[in-house]
Structures are given as structure tokens and as C-alpha cells.
Design an enzyme around this catalytic site. Sequence first.
Site, PDB file in Angstrom:
ATOM      1  N   SER A 263     -32.519  17.123 116.540  1.00 27.35           N
ATOM      2  CA  SER A 263     -32.921  18.516 116.431  1.00 27.35           C
ATOM      3  C   SER A 263     -32.640  19.037 115.035  1.00 27.35           C
ATOM      4  CB  SER A 263     -32.085  19.361 117.396  1.00 27.35           C
ATOM      5  OG  SER A 263     -32.233  18.934 118.723  1.00 27.35           O
ATOM      6  N   SER A 301     -36.281  17.104 120.521  1.00 28.70           N
ATOM      7  CA  SER A 301     -35.832  17.979 119.434  1.00 28.70           C
ATOM      8  C   SER A 301     -35.691  19.430 119.863  1.00 28.70           C
ATOM      9  CB  SER A 301     -36.861  17.959 118.291  1.00 28.70           C
ATOM     10  OG  SER A 301     -36.459  17.088 117.271  1.00 28.70           O
ATOM     11  N   ASP A 303     -35.941  22.285 117.717  1.00 25.72           N
ATOM     12  CA  ASP A 303     -36.294  22.698 116.356  1.00 25.72           C
ATOM     13  C   ASP A 303     -36.553  24.184 116.381  1.00 25.72           C
ATOM     14  OD1 ASP A 303     -36.135  20.001 115.928  1.00 25.72           O
ATOM     15  OD2 ASP A 303     -38.270  19.683 115.653  1.00 25.72           O
TER      16      ASP A 303
END
Lengths: 388, 388, 388, 388
Positions: A263, A301, A303
Site C-alpha cells: 500500500s 493495496s 492507496d
Amino acid sequence: MVIDCRRTFWIFTLAGSLLMMPAAAAQNKPRARGLGVPFDGTPGDLNAITDVKGIEVGHVTLISGDGKLEVGKGPVRTGVTAILPRGKTSADPVFAGWFSLNGNGEMTGTTWIEESGFLEGPVLITNTHSVGTVRDATIAWLLKRKLMHQAFALPVVAETWDGYLNDSNGFHVKEKHALEALEGAKGGTVAEGNVGGGTGMTCFEFKGGIGTASRKLTKEQGGYTVGVLVQANFGVRHQLRIAGVPVGEEIQEGTFRPKEAGSIIVVVATDAPLLPHQLKRLARRVSLGLGRVGSVAGNGSGDIFVAFSTANAGAATKDGKNAQLTMLSNEKITPLFDATVQATEESIVNALVAAETMTGRDGHKVLALPHDRLREVLKKYNRLAEKK
Amino acid sequence: MVIDCRRTFWIFTLAGSLLMMPAAAAQNKPRARGLGVPFDGTPGDLNAITDVKGIEVGHVTLISGDGKLEVGKGPVRTGVTAILPRGKTSADPVFAGWFSLNGNGEMTGTTWIEESGFLEGPVLITNTHSVGTVRDATIAWLLKRKLMHQAFALPVVAETWDGYLNDSNGFHVKEKHALEALEGAKGGTVAEGNVGGGTGMTCFEFKGGIGTASRKLTKEQGGYTVGVLVQANFGVRHQLRIAGVPVGEEIQEGTFRPKEAGSIIVVVATDAPLLPHQLKRLARRVSLGLGRVGSVAGNGSGDIFVAFSTANAGAATKDGKNAQLTMLSNEKITPLFDATVQATEESIVNALVAAETMTGRDGHKVLALPHDRLREVLKKYNRLAEKK
Amino acid sequence: MVIDCRRTFWIFTLAGSLLMMPAAAAQNKPRARGLGVPFDGTPGDLNAITDVKGIEVGHVTLISGDGKLEVGKGPVRTGVTAILPRGKTSADPVFAGWFSLNGNGEMTGTTWIEESGFLEGPVLITNTHSVGTVRDATIAWLLKRKLMHQAFALPVVAETWDGYLNDSNGFHVKEKHALEALEGAKGGTVAEGNVGGGTGMTCFEFKGGIGTASRKLTKEQGGYTVGVLVQANFGVRHQLRIAGVPVGEEIQEGTFRPKEAGSIIVVVATDAPLLPHQLKRLARRVSLGLGRVGSVAGNGSGDIFVAFSTANAGAATKDGKNAQLTMLSNEKITPLFDATVQATEESIVNALVAAETMTGRDGHKVLALPHDRLREVLKKYNRLAEKK
Amino acid sequence: MVIDCRRTFWIFTLAGSLLMMPAAAAQNKPRARGLGVPFDGTPGDLNAITDVKGIEVGHVTLISGDGKLEVGKGPVRTGVTAILPRGKTSADPVFAGWFSLNGNGEMTGTTWIEESGFLEGPVLITNTHSVGTVRDATIAWLLKRKLMHQAFALPVVAETWDGYLNDSNGFHVKEKHALEALEGAKGGTVAEGNVGGGTGMTCFEFKGGIGTASRKLTKEQGGYTVGVLVQANFGVRHQLRIAGVPVGEEIQEGTFRPKEAGSIIVVVATDAPLLPHQLKRLARRVSLGLGRVGSVAGNGSGDIFVAFSTANAGAATKDGKNAQLTMLSNEKITPLFDATVQATEESIVNALVAAETMTGRDGHKVLALPHDRLREVLKKYNRLAEKK
């Protein structure tokens, strides 16, 4: 100076019965452009998020134990990073916006950012399983400092997962650590790499962590500054592109991930007078910086990006009065997009360059990006700039 | 420790000297339709979220102290409510969607719901300043129960603010309380009013808290069930409409708010085979139920809703295999919208009817909605139904 | 055949034998509160969107033909309504935000509203299959009037479906009609019911169409005005609640829909100095007004809302200069939410009250809401107010 | 007069001095990887969106006139491109999702995609001021072909602005052109460059237009195909990166833009069984591909992306029955993200490579990316691959 993380521990605190690394020493570490990585745009003085006036950053780094994982005991490779938009004494909210490129992660407080247009307090970043502790600790800190904007607080705390190196199910981050990160926040140079929330993070299967960079616009563009700070913990090796060069394909040593994971949390700050909806636009541009380094924002992830502006102080009037604001014309916003993309790209590479090889739980060892090899690869592709 | 719920009590204390009220007694309390409030649609057997098979609900109620507020000491009027979509032993995620009507509040974990389409674990509701503690406690519980779907967890924890009655800056909710709410969860009748996360809440300047209701669709409509649970803490008196009747204008006793404030968390559950984007549609309909009772979702409100479906068990395959799913046709979804609107409206009125007068910090006293007066007002407007 | 509403008549024909009604007469038509429907809040002078200074509204109403549907020939029961935030001569954009409660509909131009925070031009409403024609016609009009803010235009055009009465697959709205609606726009009283885009619409299985209302805040609240205009085309009969009274259950004559269908477009205007993210909050409150009249926003609905503010003239500087703005404090925004909810509710009822029985294609006949029956039902439920 | 691109030529002029180019010749044109541009991943047979089975693409290209702009007369450099997910005879909707990276543009129909999860018909792309005409024409086509899924249609039509070369205020795209693009759609090779909606577009100050590419996943990854088609009209020269190489800084000839402007529409197609929320994830990844080529998505950009899946035929049951679906596990989705990023990158470069120098209105001349210079630059940076 290098810390051997395998032995004992290396903890940075204000209070002090621990090992402290002189800031000067830390600053002797090269950064990406110092190694000859070419970047677009002009950085600010520090090439850090703290180039945006008033911003303070604090890290608490927790490193202890070695060997086999014993949940609750260690090894510990984690920490907390705090970013304070207006320092430790101001309760004045900042305009903000956020964006999730891939939401396998947490950033608390975003619902109120989206609704109100304001970020009412600091942004903290830690490991995934310590978000709650850090969140409530932030409330305690706001209460103690009398910095609450409403009768209650909805702190912004984000995370990435450090479980490959850290005993992340051991809940080693305590309230006091969050308080220390907040109280220890300061302007000036920002430590990068294996510090704060980034302590146990990995990036493109190299050691990752905290990175930062900034861009200064020309006077004609308004002279504004954009600063970025990342907690970088994403990517598989082959994806890595630095300055467009396929570094990940060239340096294959030390890979350990069977598939994409990890991430990145990105904090974008500016002193340009942007409204909340304009700050969302900035947050969305972070994706383009990630694209440049090769990210595909895989399923695993988290993000998540937040952008804020320190301009328009006093916009969140407490007496219900109308606020008088300045708004940047949308026609002038593209250079800020440029700056965001560029500073994101450089922050990630700075994190990779600053982070040092670390061995964590169960002997998991994650290599630092080797500086010499990086220079060789850049040279191979005719992209090695003069050292700066 | 003192509880004056005035009449009865179902109390959990920190010190352990529990007073428990038999469920049977609790069930003797009238509910809204028992008082003659007319509602559209047909409820399930329990007229509760637990009519959706497999759902379990647990409350921990913390009531202690009296008199003047001493931060950290009390008085305490708070708690935790846990809703488990598939009970305490299943790690199988459910499809989910969420919506924020007004985001002055927190619901952690929503970014991953939005991204993945799944709710991976329980939903917990508590007071604003205890979200962090409850969040990390939920991770601990998932670890202990071996219910983690990924290597890490991103729990869903929501809140409303009980600071008018509770020492909300005293952080009285501890990890153990969240664990108890989770472990104590069960199917069957759901306690309403001053319980769990709803303990210290107020609604339209009456005592509020937890409420629930359900709707059962006809066989032709698919026979599905929709259950709703609310933690109701919003509204100023004059806005209150019950069954369309301006109850808030008719009953003016005991108002205390100079302006609109407060929040509502709503959990919608169904066994209809809805995909994530369809569940977002359900979550968005909660607004229409709020409109019916007179809400305007004021600036101070954290009106955040999550909807999930217990159908399509196994959709989150762990081995990466394709899942085989059933999807309700959009052409058949409107009755589920009806059900959501109706059950939201009834849940809120149920919370008002169940909650009992409470005195909290600094002698703040919040009156229960008087049942007899409610019936009088309904009668005045020719809307009093036969008692059921 | 086209009727120019600017002049003197307002024409409705089944068979081509035109009935002309003087505009003055049209204005003698009762409105909802004139019939004794009680509403919360204080309307502006006209109780119309045009109470917000500068706003102009134009309708073009197309009614022709009778009998069996012949696609491309008729019968025609449709039109175009244009709302101009700053009148016909200003190219100055307004801050705006939008929300989709149920997106089975079209509102072009929303992506740029969301991104830029601005509405650059008028809002037009027509039938579903004429959105394109009206959109491009709006560009032509902007070009002719030299009102383009950028080198290109992205007009905002919305729709609801009038196919139960109108030959909606016959594409009877032409460029000239859109131009006439724009050119004919004016301040002052706004025609309601079977006019403009609302000509062929139905609402709760009564005749629907255009409705409008406004609210004036107190001086202490800032003295701002909120105006709403709806094109109401949604709902099944039994859902209809007026002033909380179950009117739809009481008046069952003339129902024709087997299931929920239809849509509503809502335009919210204010002179309060709201930023784009605050205007989104207003747009979202429309849902609460819809909840009050009984909507469940069924699957077939295109319930799409746009809100704009005429304050902050000049915010979209054309020279790239920073703009100086005023922003209403979030702490003062709740009365604007109240106003939006109230004016939405009243606009819908005004549309129902103003619309007249219409027979369209294939002899489809849709009854007007009978005024006397409405009064009887309100009286039955003790909700009949004094006529105003 | 319109030229059918399937046959022999690809240039159309109103005034008649046609330049005809044999289709065969067109197909002999090199594509990016044929020039030695290195890309990640494995393309499908055609390296085109039509590698996803069932997809058909049609172009209508309008080129006529020369010299000084006379609005309404020309010069004309525009067109329409149609992408049909299931060909010209199927009314079966496909699951879809969309994303706006920067919303200075239009894509109609997205509100219903977001709500329903379905794309009910084709996607068309044209110039900004012809979206309305093309939209309503699409309805006419759906009616004629009896392909309406509901009683009305909400077509998806997107645009970029070709006003630098085209008389874009002259509205030269007519209903018939949209119909021809739809009727002319076919599988197989897709013409690129100055064709269809891309006719008058520019990209990084080179001639731009239509580009396409695809990726084929390995059997272990599921063997799915991802196809991308772009209408590329964005970027300033210095930003351009091809295969990570700073091509824009190296080739400075023919720049004409004082600042960033332009847009890109991206259509992503796959046969992987993705649900609507998963397709939104794909759409969001397009940003990462844009990041790779150097985009910052400037203020003037309409960067809007739609993704759909041809799997799960019959998901939109018309009789209201539940649908039986297959869903790809989120754990297997990352390779589809890779594919989307890679195919987006390659599609843009393919558009640049295919487009040919064009002179449009007022003598505006936009140069094609010179193939030889591109190869030289790639070689300079050691990134020239073997020709394929």
C-alpha cells in the site's frame, strides 16, 4: 550511519532513555537526486513537505527484538508519523480533499473531510492494526492541547501493513507513541526511510518507508509550494521504474513476494489557495505519480491520498460568520498538478533511497535499494544525471 | 455506580456487579406499532434486524456515576453494539455497500467496502471517541476467533456522540467491552433504547438509542427480508414526524437543544441476493426513511449507512477461484427499497418508544417520548391504529 | 405547434382545437398552500425559484395531435424548460454541486460540475429522448449569445420520460424549441404543471410536471433565499403523502401504473454564498424532501438534483487571477438544508396542484389531483390549514 | 458523403478532392511495437480492443475543406467512433463501471452505469459539440434495431475537442454519421490514428486520435483478454514519455500549445467475469497508464474512462428473474489491472504512431510523431526493442 536493526532496538523518542541518531548524521544520507536520479521540476529548499510553511512532522520509531515471531512480544518494526498542517498550537482547520486509488486500507476521518471540506487536525500514519489506538490517542492529544474544533473530533489516521517485518498482530503502538509523534513534530528536515510509520515497510520488494519531496512553482505560476510525504509499502520488483528506467527488471536481487501486495499513503500539502474540490483534484493526481514509478495499484493495496492547503487561514470560522477566501483560478491549477505528480514520484524514490536493509520477524530480511546499482542502471539507460 | 433508568434496568457495570434485566421483561415493553403507530409494509417475526437469518446482535451497556462531569471518571452513559452478519463463527464476508448522507461522523472500513464490495466481519457502533479502541479490539477478536479474511483486518466501526449525557472525553469504553459485545451477540429479540452504543443517545430531544425493525416481502416479490438497526441520536424536536403526524410540534416538553445536532448510524441487512452496487442503492434509501420522520441531516450530523446481504455465501473465495453468484434483477429491487424506507422509519420510532428517561452528566436529563401523549397526538390527527 | 409562454397564452389541446388561457388567468390558479396544505417555513415573495434574484425560467410547451400513437407524428405532449442562473446575458458561471439519488436518468454536464465546481450556463430539462438535441442547441445558443466560458461548452441538460402521454420516440423537440425556451426565459412568476419539460409528466399517477417553491431565511439566519424547481414524474399512488397525510391511500381514482416508475429532476438555487462542496450538501437534501412526500426512488427513477449559488459573482475569473470569495460557515448551513427540504416538498405538491388532467397518446388519460378531494382528505386528518 | 472504412479508403471530404488510401495500405502501417517500442505484457492476436470476442468498432471520418475557418462550412476534421460490446444485433447489456480522472469533458449515460451496473448499448465517441446529436441518433438506432433494454435509452456518448483543426462550432456531425458508425461496426482490425472520433485530435502536440491495444492473460491467470481503445487528444510535448523515455523533451519540433490542454476518452473491455464494482477498479487503473506516458491530467482535460465486461451474458434478465453469475475473485484481479495499465499505455502510443500529419482550419498543421526520430530517441536511451 547505519543501525543494525537485528540487534536490540533503535527507538527514537523525545524523552530519551534510548538511542538517538543525530539529525546531522541522518542528513548526510544521500537522497535520490543526490545519486543522480533525474526529476522534472524545481524542488523547494528542503525538498520536503515541510517546505510548505507551518507544516510539522514527527516520527516515533519502534524497533526491538529479533528472531521468531511471538505475537505480542515481537520482533517490533513499526512506528507512527504525524503531519501537522499548522503546527502543534493551532486549532485552525485546513481545506482538504481525499482520494482512494485502491481502498484496501484505512484512512479514518475522510467522511468528514468529504462533507465539510476541512481537515480538523493532524494526519497520522501507522501500521494497519494500530489505527484505532492512534486515532483515539489523537483525540486525547487534541483535548489536552485544547485544539478541538467541534465538541468532538474525527481524526485522520491512515496505515499500511508491516507484517512481513513487524509483529503487526502484537499491537505494539501505544497511545504514548502517538502522543510522542505529535509532540515531537517540527518543521525543517524530515527523516526518511525506516522511520515513524514507515519503519517496517517495503516497496517494490526493497526496503521502503517514509519519503518526501516538494516543488516550488515559478513566480509567474504564483510561487506556490507543493509538498508530498509518502509512506511507501507497495509494488513488486519488476514493476519498478525510476525516471522511466526499468530498474526493477535490472535489479532482481532479494525479491520475496509471490504477488503484488502492499500500500501507499500519500499526503499532499500546498500553500496555494485551493478550495476543497480543488484539493480533491490534487489528491487524484497522486495516481499519475504512482503510474510513473510503475504501480498498478494491485488488489492488496491501500492507496489512499489526502491533500490540504494551508492558505485561507481562518476559513473555518467558529462564530458562524461568513469567511472571506481566496481561490486559485482553475486556469492556474495545472502547474500544481505537475508539482503533485513530480513530488509524488520523487518522494517514493526518496523513500527507497533512504531506507536501509532491515531484518525483522522470522529472519525476514528486506534489502535496501543498492545505490551503486541504481546509478549503474541509470547510466545504462543514459539517464544518470549529474549528482546534486 | 448508579443507574436510574427510572423504571428498570439492564445494566452492565465496569465493576462487575451486574444487574441484568430478564429479556422477557424487556419484551414486555411496548414497541411503536404496539402503541398504535401505523406503518406501511409487513414486518418479519421479530420486527428486528435479526429476522435476517444468521444475524447476531450484542450490546454492552455502560452506566455508572452521577452528577457533575469529571473527565475520566464519569458519569458514564455509553456502550457498544455489535452486529455480526453471519454470527460469531463465520469468516465468510458479505457483499456490502455504504452511503453518507451527512458525514460529520465516522464509519471506519468503508474504503475497503467501496473497493472490494465486501464487508469482512462485524459492524460495531459506539460513541465518537471510542471508535479507535473498538476498532483495534475488533481486530484482536478476529485474530482470536481466527476470522481474518486477509492477513490484516479493516474493521467497520461507527459512532454517534453521547456527550450531552456521557463523559465522552473520558474514554470509558475499553477493549474488553467491545469483545463482550461481540461475544455476547446472538440472534432473536434485540434490546432497544438505552442499550449498547445507543445508551447515551438522544433523538429529537427525546431519549434515543438503538431501534430495529424489519420487512418481509411477499412470495411474489421473492420472499426476502430486510432488517434495519439504527443508533438514533439526531434531530430537534419540532422536526419530528411520526406516521406523518407533526408530533414534534405537539409535544414540546423537555427540549434542550438550541440548534440541530446529532447523528444516526443505520445498518441495513437483507437476505436478498444483491450485489455491492445494489446494496449501495439500499443504503441510499435510508435517507428517504429519515425524510419521513422529519430529518434534515443538519451540519452536525454523522448520518452514515451501511447495507449488506447475507446471500451469496462463499462469494469471497479464498483460493482465488471464480465465485458462482445469484443476482436479484434490478427490475425486482424496488420492493427492497420500499422495505428499507419503511424499516428505517419504524426503527427510529422504535428507538424513541423503547428509550427511557435518563439523567446523565451535570444533571442533564432527557425525557423519554411519552407513550400516552404520542397516542393522543396520533388520535388528534386521526392516525392512531389499533394496537397490535 | 409551439406555444410561446412569454406572451399571453398557455395552450392545451387534445385535438388541435386550441384553448387559450390568458397568463393572468393562469396565475389565478390556486397553489398548494392556497388550498390549505400546511408547509413548514416561510416562502419568498413568489414562492418560486425566481425569488433568487437574477434567475430566469423559460418554458416551451409542445402539445399537438390526439389519438393513436404514430411514432414521429404524435400525439405530442412534451417541451423544454430552461433555468438561467444569471439570466440571458451573463456568461459568469455559478458554483454548483449535484447528486443522484437514483440514476435511471440523464443529466449531462455533471462531470464538469463535479470537477470544476462550476455550472457554466443554463440548466435545461426536457424528455428523455430529446436531451441530445437540447444539449447541442444550448451550445449553439451560447455561441450566438457569446456566453461560452471555455472554448467549448458542456451543457447541463436533464430529462424525465413522458412516454405514457407523449410520442417520446418521435423526437418532437427540435433545436428551435430549446432556443425558444432559453430566449423566452424571464424572472417573475413561473408557470407550473403541464408546461415546458413537464408537459407530459405524471406524478403519483396524477398529472405532474413543473412545480416550484422557495424559502426565505430570517435575518438572523442570513436572510438568504432558497428556490427549488422540479420536473416531477415519479411515484405510485399509494405512496403519496402530502403534509404527512396518506393522500395516496385515500384517493385511489385513476391509477394506471402496475409498478413504481418515473423520475424527478430537481434544481435548487440559492443566493447564499456556498462553495461547490456545500452545494452538493444541498443537492443531497433533496432526498429528504422526496422522503416526505413518500418517494422510495424506485429502480425506474432518474432522481437527479443540481444545486447552484448565485453568490460569488466573478468567482470563475477568466484571466487566471485569484478570486476573492465569501463562504457561508458550515455552522450556519442547516437552515439552508431545512429550506431545501421544505421547498422540495412544496414544489412537488405545487406541481400536482397546478397540473391539469391530460389525455395523450392512445387515449391515455391522467387525472389532475382533485383539489376538493385533497382538501377533504387533509381535513379528515386534521391537517387542513386556512387558505392563504 | 461518407467513406466506409472497411473498404478501401479512409478519407472523406465534403468538397470532393478525396485522397483515398487503400485499406490494405492502412494495415501495413507500422504500429508502436513494430517500430521497436518495448511494452510489458502479451497482446492478443490483433493487439486491439476487438481481441475481446464480440466487440465491434465502427468509424466515420469526416474530412473536407481547407483554409480559413468559416463556422458551419469548415474545414471539417472530425468524425464518430462506435464501440459495440456485443455487436449490432444484441440488446443484452454488459456490466460496466466508469471513472473520471479529470472531468472537463462529457460522457453521457454514466449516471445509469453507476446506478444499475450495466451499460445498455454501445459507446460512441465524437467531438465535444456533437455529443447531443450522436446521443439522440443512438436512440434512433436502438429503436430501429429494436435493441432498447428499457422503454427509453440513456446512451453513452463521450467526446474530446478537435477545435484546433476542425470547425467544431459548425456541428458537422449529423445523425446519419452516428448511424453509419454504428452500422459499419465490425470485429477484426481496428483503424487507428486520424479516423472516427479521433480524426481531428492532437496528442502531446503531435497528431493524435484513435489507438488500441490488448493484453492476453496467461492460462494460470485465467486466460482473459483486456482490450483498450482510446481517443487521445491530450498533453503538451515536454511531458511525453514513451517506454519511460523522455521523448517529448527530445523531439521539440512542431509544438503549438502554450499550455496543457486536451482530453482522452478510454474504453476498457474484458471478457473476465467482473462485476460492476470491479469494472470501476479497472477504469480507475487507466490513470496509471496515463501516468506512464507523462500525463498530468491538466485542468482542460476531459479524462473519462469506461470499462465493461462481455462475460455474464444475460445478467440483465428482462423478466425480473434472478441472474446466475460468475465473479472473478478479487484475489485474481491484479493481472487485469496490469493488463489495463499496459494496454492503455500502448494504445496511446499506437494512436501517436498511426496518426498522420494533418492541416486543418486556419492552416493549423499538426505533425505526426516522426517514426525515425522516435527510434533514434529510444536507441539513445537504450530502449529500442527489436522490431516485431
